[in-house]
Design a protein around this motif. Structure first.
Motif: not given
Length: 203
Positions: A134-157
């Motif tokens: 699964i190559m994409g996270l398609d989440y609500t804004a709250a999910n990203y706010r609560n997990n701010p490291t996920w954007v960089a982690s996703a890009r690295a993968l």
């Protein structure tokens, strides 16, 4: 570091489980074809919509959401049917898939390991999703706010991030500054204005 992104989607063909009192999951294709959209047109079937995409020379990409079914086997069957039709029409590079069901996401990847599949339900990190293909996270804004490291982690993968569905320009700017790749919005004009501003800042 300013980050600019395109809008992922500005409108839906159909989004809800029922339409004009008809529950789509348990209805026949004839019943669905008989439904009339708000613009007066009959509800097109997936094949008809794929024909429209095929005839379009532009950059349009169709995002197909496989809804969570009351019966898991039916959900997997819906995924199979959609992927098989896309393959038959040679549109694999013009389509991406999204689903709230992890089981359906896994099935989509199983059906087409090269398909770009994004998980909608939230709560799972890039590291948890990546092993499933699964190559994409398609989440609500709250999910990203609560997990701010996920954007960089996703890009690295090599994964993408999308946020749904935000319409306020303040939230679009917030997610843009966080580094989100795509935004699903009902406000494409506002999103385009923001994108133009960020692009001008990078010149």
């Amino acid at each position: 570091d300013l980050h600019s992104f395109p809008t992922r989607r500005s409108s839906d063909l159909n989004h809800d489980a029922t339409f004009s009192g008809v529950r789509l999951e348990t209805s026949t294709s004839a019943q669905c074809k008989a439904l009339t959209l708000s613009n007066g047109e009959k509800m097109p079937m997936l094949e008809e919509f794929l024909e429209m995409v095929k005839a379009d020379d532009g950059p349009t990409k169709l995002i197909i959401e496989i809804k969570t079914h009351t019966d898991a086997a039916q959900g997997r069957a819906a995924a199979d049917s959609a992927v098989n039709m896309v393959k038959r029409m040679g549109l694999e590079d013009r389509v991406e898939y999204i689903a709230f069901s992890l089981d359906i996401c896994k099935r989509l990847v199983e059906d087409d390991p090269n398909a770009w599949v994004s998980y909608l339900n939230g709560g799972m990190s890039p590291e948890q999703l990546h092993p499933y293909g699964i190559m994409g996270l398609d989440y609500t804004a709250a999910n990203y706010r609560n997990n701010p490291t996920w954007v960089a982690s996703a890009r690295a993968l090599g994964m993408t991030t999308d946020v749904w569905t935000i319409d306020s320009e303040a939230e679009i700017i917030e997610m843009n500054n966080m580094g989100i790749d795509y935004v699903t919005t009902n406000n494409p004009v506002g999103a385009a204005k923001i994108l133009k501003y960020y692009e001008s800042m990078q010149e």
